[in-house]
Design a protein around this motif. Structure first.
Motif, PDB file in Angstrom:
ATOM      1  N   VAL A  27       0.870  -1.108   0.009  1.00 42.70           N
ATOM      2  CA  VAL A  27      -0.132  -0.034   0.060  1.00 42.70           C
ATOM      3  C   VAL A  27       0.709   1.073   0.264  1.00 42.70           C
ATOM      4  O   VAL A  27       1.866   1.154   0.689  1.00 42.70           O
ATOM      5  CB  VAL A  27      -0.919  -0.061   1.457  1.00 42.70           C
ATOM      6  CG1 VAL A  27      -1.556   1.400   1.350  1.00 42.70           C
ATOM      7  CG2 VAL A  27      -1.920  -0.977   1.234  1.00 42.70           C
ATOM      8  N   THR A  28       0.384   2.263  -0.691  1.00 43.07           N
ATOM      9  CA  THR A  28       1.073   3.496  -0.386  1.00 43.07           C
ATOM     10  C   THR A  28      -0.049   4.444  -0.131  1.00 43.07           C
ATOM     11  O   THR A  28      -1.157   4.168  -0.459  1.00 43.07           O
ATOM     12  CB  THR A  28       1.880   4.399  -1.695  1.00 43.07           C
ATOM     13  OG1 THR A  28       0.721   4.561  -3.012  1.00 43.07           O
ATOM     14  CG2 THR A  28       2.834   3.222  -2.524  1.00 43.07           C
ATOM     15  N   ALA A  29       0.309   5.278   0.766  1.00 47.34           N
ATOM     16  CA  ALA A  29      -0.533   6.563   1.082  1.00 47.34           C
ATOM     17  C   ALA A  29      -0.016   7.737   1.708  1.00 47.34           C
ATOM     18  O   ALA A  29       1.175   7.922   1.769  1.00 47.34           O
ATOM     19  CB  ALA A  29      -1.521   5.643   2.397  1.00 47.34           C
ATOM     20  N   ILE A  30      -0.918   8.813   1.544  1.00 46.22           N
ATOM     21  CA  ILE A  30      -0.473  10.238   2.074  1.00 46.22           C
ATOM     22  C   ILE A  30      -1.141  10.427   3.206  1.00 46.22           C
ATOM     23  O   ILE A  30      -2.639  10.241   3.239  1.00 46.22           O
ATOM     24  CB  ILE A  30      -0.913  11.087   0.947  1.00 46.22           C
ATOM     25  CG1 ILE A  30       0.042  10.690  -0.285  1.00 46.22           C
ATOM     26  CG2 ILE A  30      -0.297  12.518   1.334  1.00 46.22           C
ATOM     27  CD1 ILE A  30      -0.535  11.257  -1.433  1.00 46.22           C
ATOM     28  N   LEU A  31      -0.606  11.157   4.402  1.00 44.41           N
ATOM     29  CA  LEU A  31      -1.278  11.593   5.421  1.00 44.41           C
ATOM     30  C   LEU A  31      -0.912  13.003   5.329  1.00 44.41           C
ATOM     31  O   LEU A  31       0.106  13.542   5.507  1.00 44.41           O
ATOM     32  CB  LEU A  31      -0.444  11.118   6.857  1.00 44.41           C
ATOM     33  CG  LEU A  31      -0.886   9.610   7.087  1.00 44.41           C
ATOM     34  CD1 LEU A  31       0.191   9.046   8.258  1.00 44.41           C
ATOM     35  CD2 LEU A  31      -2.190   9.359   7.938  1.00 44.41           C
ATOM     36  N   GLY A  32      -2.028  13.701   5.786  1.00 42.11           N
ATOM     37  CA  GLY A  32      -1.760  15.491   6.085  1.00 42.11           C
ATOM     38  C   GLY A  32      -1.293  15.415   7.521  1.00 42.11           C
ATOM     39  O   GLY A  32      -2.012  14.940   8.256  1.00 42.11           O
ATOM     40  N   VAL A  33      -0.504  16.487   7.688  1.00 42.99           N
ATOM     41  CA  VAL A  33      -0.027  16.840   8.955  1.00 42.99           C
ATOM     42  C   VAL A  33      -0.358  18.116   9.255  1.00 42.99           C
ATOM     43  O   VAL A  33       0.151  18.919   8.585  1.00 42.99           O
ATOM     44  CB  VAL A  33       1.275  16.451   9.206  1.00 42.99           C
ATOM     45  CG1 VAL A  33       1.796  16.639  10.781  1.00 42.99           C
ATOM     46  CG2 VAL A  33       1.785  15.171   8.748  1.00 42.99           C
ATOM     47  N   SER A  34      -1.089  18.525  10.459  1.00 46.84           N
ATOM     48  CA  SER A  34      -1.446  20.038  10.469  1.00 46.84           C
ATOM     49  C   SER A  34      -1.141  20.362  11.979  1.00 46.84           C
ATOM     50  O   SER A  34      -1.102  19.624  12.777  1.00 46.84           O
ATOM     51  CB  SER A  34      -2.948  20.074  10.134  1.00 46.84           C
ATOM     52  OG  SER A  34      -3.311  21.295  10.884  1.00 46.84           O
TER      53      SER A  34
END
Lengths: 779, 212
Positions: free
Chosen positions: B174-181
């Motif tokens: 799996v590849t994935a993107i997480l937003g960090v705020s």
């Protein structure tokens, strides 16, 4: 090259470029064209730090990775070599750097060995033309890919070739290769130096290198990272001083060619150079002779069983499979033998009228996609032997050469070139000599011819030839005597086709196992036999205990414990339909055999018992009362029963008419083929003849097969949204070819609407639905 | 980086196998066998990279997903080639085991993503995260897999590659993107109602869900 001295390699190229502002993810190789002075400057910095061999900036300059950049490998490589040579001058060597293609080879991926070879050959040719001094194949994970590259280097240049693989701390590569297989295969194929690069820092590499040093006498290379990267930033943690100290320890373990990989800079190389002792301390070793595949090494220091089942001689089902190109049957035979304990698998596809070269290629690919056992390429056709040797993923045995001059001079060069072991048959222009002494003389002649070709003695295995005892009774003793003499006087490994002994006699296993015991005692080390017969494998297991090869009878105890476990399945009174419904395959076969002995009509067993049982299972599956694994277990049980019926028909003649054929394939670009395989298994059970084209099947192959087999029905599967396009193309091509076939499709992302949209005749939501479609169309 | 092999989420694996209600004994036994084989063989690995600012990928849904995030974490998880040898072999001997292995491996991959995400979160204390967004969700095309692999250097670091048809290989990856705020994010909104692809979506037509 002189390896009694150290050779200093350079450090990382990408690290230097990234520090200099190369954006993450950009192709550094393109700078050879756009900014060659920048590349030359980095090479110079490494040379000033002490590098004596520099790697060109061509790691990813292959046709696959450069696709879409507008540049060819030849352009990028010739500029890369020029940029390096400008810095190298006359004293420093320029190594053409070749990295992995970036796509997995089959069976893990879709890239074919020949295509990988072609891509590497293109790089080698460009590098040689540009004037590189040696070739470096590095950062390989798949030994099969390394073989393609090494073969390309050897066939397109006469330069020295270095090969390094990347290991994880477990001592294996991502593709599962260990240092043992690496040393066996790369040594056999003629690499000039081998070793380890990237992935780890010197501290983690050292124990792996120590192991490798015990497996090979070739010069050893280590090009280590500056430790392990920080996940958040990608930065490497080990300092230049630490790096140099640890690399010096690696030199103490025997490495003679040393440098830096990711995270290292000229400062690391300078420190390394300062820390090296004056002279390398490499010791020659003599590892146990071995065969291998990329992930398994089989040492020839014990009895090793060669499985004989992939051979059409006298086997109707195998003949049919080979003629129809049904390689799923070969795969099943391979797995069954591996699970029964075979150590090596013989592959023979020789049949009158068959294209042996093409067939053996496909057979080798099929078998090595499902087992990791080394192969024995069994053919009398040199072109077929060579085709198989090229594709073989590891170091195999060639079966065989014999004492005839013509045989020696056509087969042995192939054995040498591809780094195989070879079986020498003790016969010559005058046939098979009757006495052991004469057979020994031929063995001696074969050995000396092999040694003249540079084949090491331990790779010559002698077959003293088993003859049918029903015809030539006194020669059984001569064969055994010859085995003993070859073992004692020549010290060679010995091979015998054990089952030949009982030809023409009833209860052959009794003769076979007794002969096997005698032959093992005489010094047979590589029996060729049917490992699916427990009596034969038990004899081998018992002999290993009695001869002290199985210390503490450990393997024997494990084998017998598994046996008891397998026998514990329920003993309650079962009927054939119950055995099918419950998915008990051995019971189903036994009950079917009993029914036949009872005089039951085989056609009644098919249409009145087995098919209705399968229908009941299918219905319950459709109703959600029974689930996919159970459906498949039932299918396997029915298959076992059908197998018994087929044997019966083979003896009595006749047999059930087959329906179809149905061509099935997973479309081009897609390798998720589990759904297609389920459909094949279930449809086979219903008596349809299945032509399974496999996965990642080109459009034209489907069209050709439908035409050739005049198939009235075609099944296509695709799992990805991206490969639905291939499905659409295949359907269009079938329509354009105006073939009178119906098409059914299936796959996770398909819907009935979409199936209709792309021109399919039927949508099958599962294996049960495909049976309904086939029944409606073909009865 | 190597991840420990997580415990198998059996109910998830059974769901992939299409088992509804209580699992029959023979299926449970098969699942235990698959679990044992996988746990012995599989070596899950992951790699991640924080990108500031987030990469520019095509489509609107990812942009909306990362609204308010200064940083994006890209990550990839793979069960490795070891698991696939098991499937290939089982498919030539025991299809029932093969489908069970396949389902169990899918469940393990999902659990590995959870483990990887937990590790990543530790590197960003007191920050806020979006849910994982993968190529193929909404209008983020699968062709982005290639960029993800390159940005993560995933081929070298964990042996993860992309096929010409944008398929991740090894398959159980799996590849994935997480937003960090820095600031708390509005409650994650996800689902087909918000997706721009909902009319053409093959998953949705099949009554399934891509995960968005």
């Amino acid at each position: 090259m002189d390896f009694n001295r150290f050779w200093i390699l350079d450090g990382a190229m990408g690290t230097m470029l990234q520090a200099d502002g190369l954006p993450l993810g950009d192709r550094p190789e393109l700078l050879n064209l756009t900014d060659p002075d920048r590349i030359t400057a980095i090479h110079r910095a490494y040379i000033e730090a002490g590098a004596e061999i520099i790697y060109t900036n061509t790691f990813g300059a292959n046709g696959h990775k450069l696709a879409g950049t507008g540049h060819t490998p030849a352009e990028v490589i010739s500029a890369g070599v020029a940029a390096a040579k400008k810095a190298a001058g006359d004293t420093v060597l320029t190594a053409l750097d070749i990295g992995p293609i970036g796509e997995l080879l089959e069976p893990a991926g879709t890239l074919l060995f020949e295509e990988a070879y072609r891509l590497f050959a293109e790089q080698v040719t460009a590098g040689v033309e540009a004037g590189c001094d040696l070739i470096v194949i590095e950062t390989m994970s798949d030994l099969y890919e390394a073989k393609a590259a090494l073969l390309a280097a050897k066939e397109h240049s006469s330069l020295p070739v270095f090969v390094t693989l990347s290991f994880e701390e477990t001592g294996r590569t991502f593709a599962g290769c260990g240092v043992d297989s690496m040393a066996v295969l790369l040594g056999a194929l003629g690499a000039d130096a081998i070793g380890i690069n990237c992935s780890l820092g010197p501290r983690e590499i050292r124990p792996i290198l120590e192991k490798l040093a015990k497996e090979t006498s070739l010069p050893l290379i280590v090009k280590a990272n500056a430790g392990l990267p920080d996940p958040a930033t990608g930065a490497y943690g080990v300092s230049a001083e630490e790096f140099a100290n640890e690399m010096a320890a690696i030199a103490d373990c025997g490495a003679v060619i040393l440098g830096g990989c990711c995270g290292t800079t000229p400062a690391y190389l300078k420190a390394l150079r300062a820390r090296l002792p004056e002279k390398p301390c490499r010791k020659a070793v003599s590892p146990v002779p071995a065969l291998c595949t990329a992930t398994r090494t089989v040492r020839l220091n014990n009895i090793r069983v060669i499985g004989e089942r992939i051979n059409p001689t006298g086997k109707k089902r195998m003949q049919q499979a080979l003629r129809e190109g049904d390689f799923s049957y070969l795969r099943q035979q391979a797995v069954a033998q591996a699970e029964a304990g075979a150590d090596i698998l013989d592959i023979n596809v020789g049949l009158p009228g068959i294209d042996e070269v093409e067939t053996i290629r496909r057979a080798v690919r099929a078998v090595q996609s499902v087992t990791d056992l080394p192969l024995q390429i069994d053919s009398s056709e040199p072109a077929a032997i060579e085709a198989a040797l090229r594709l073989c993923n590891g170091k195999p045995i060639v079966n065989s050469v014999n004492g005839k001059q013509e045989s020696l001079h056509t087969v042995l060069p192939l054995v040498k070139k591809y780094g195989a072991a070879v079986v020498g048959l003790t016969l010559d222009e005058n046939g098979i000599p009757p006495t052991a002494e004469e057979r020994l003389a031929i063995a001696r002649k074969i050995l000396s011819a092999a040694e003249e070709y540079g084949i090491p003695k331990e790779d010559v295995l002698i077959d003293c030839l088993t003859l049918a005892v029903s015809v030539q009774q006194k020669e059984a003793g001569e064969t055994l005597r010859a085995v003993r003499m070859v073992r004692e006087e020549l010290g060679l490994q010995t091979v015998l086709g054990v089952s030949n002994i009982s030809f023409g006699l009833p209860e052959r296993v009794e003769i076979n196992r007794s002969f096997l015991t005698l032959a093992l005692q005489a010094g047979l080390t590589l029996p060729i036999l049917n490992p699916n017969i427990p009596a034969m494998m038990d004899t081998v297991a018992a002999f290993r205990v009695l001869s002290g090869k199985d210390a503490g009878a450990e393997a024997y105890l494990v084998l017998m414990a598994e046996r008891t476990e397998a026998e514990k399945t329920e003993t309650e009174a079962l009927t054939l339909p119950h055995a099918v419904e419950k998915g008990l395959d051995t019971h189903a076969a036994d009950l079917c055999r009993a029914a036949l002995q009872n005089g039951d009509d085989p056609f009644y067993l098919i249409n009145g018992v087995l098919i209705p049982a399968l229908d009941r299972v299918g219905d319950r599956f459709g109703e959600g009362k029974l689930f996919l694994p159970q459906l498949l277990r039932s299918a396997a049980a029915a298959t076992a029963a059908f197998g018994v019926l087929q044997e019966h028909f083979a003896k009595t003649g006749g047999g059930a008419p087959t329906k179809g054929p149905i061509v099935i394939a997973t479309v081009e670009g897609d390798i998720h083929d589990i759904g297609k395989n389920i459909v094949r298994v279930i449809l086979e059970n219903y008596g349809y003849r299945m032509i399974d084209l496999g996965r990642d099947v080109p459009v034209q192959t489907v069209v050709d097969a439908v035409r050739e087999y005049k198939a009235p029905l075609v099944g296509l599967s695709a799992l990805m949204t991206t490969t639905l396009k291939s499905m659409e193309k295949t359907i269009r091509a079938l329509h354009e070819a105006e073939l009178p076939c119906k098409i059914f499709v299936g796959g996770a992302v398909l819907t009935p609407e979409y199936a209709e949209e792309i021109g399919a005749d039927y949508y099958a939501k599962d294996a049960k639905a495909s049976v309904d479609i086939a029944k409606r169309l073909l009865g | 980086m190597i991840l420990p092999c997580p415990p198998l989420d059996r109910s998830e694996a059974l769901r992939y196998l299409g088992v509804r209600g209580e699992a029959p004994d023979d299926v449970t036994a098969l699942l235990s066998k698959a679990e044992a084989l996988l746990c012995e063989k599989v070596k899950p690995r992951y790699v991640w990279r924080a990108l500031d600012p987030p990469p520019k990928f095509p489509g609107e849904d990812l942009k909306r997903h990362l609204a308010g995030c200064r940083t994006a974490v890209l990550f990839a998880v793979t069960l490795g080639q070891e698991s696939e040898e098991l499937f290939r072999r089982a498919q030539s001997g025991d299809m029932a085991l093969a489908v069970t292995l396949d389902a169990a491996a899918s469940a393990l991959t999902e659990s590995c993503c959870d483990l990887a995400e937990a590790e990543i979160r530790k590197a960003f204390p007191d920050r806020y995260f979006t849910f994982r967004f993968s190529p193929g969700y909404g209008d983020l095309p699968l062709s982005v897999q290639r960029d993800m692999i390159r940005l993560l250097n995933a081929e070298r670091l964990i042996g993860l590659t992309v096929s010409p048809s944008d398929m991740l290989l090894p398959q159980k990856s799996v590849t994935a993107i997480l937003g960090v705020s820095d600031a708390e994010l509005p409650k994650a909104r996800r689902g087909c109602a918000l997706c721009r692809m909902r009319e053409q979506c093959q998953y949705r037509k099949a009554g399934e869900h891509c995960g968005f």
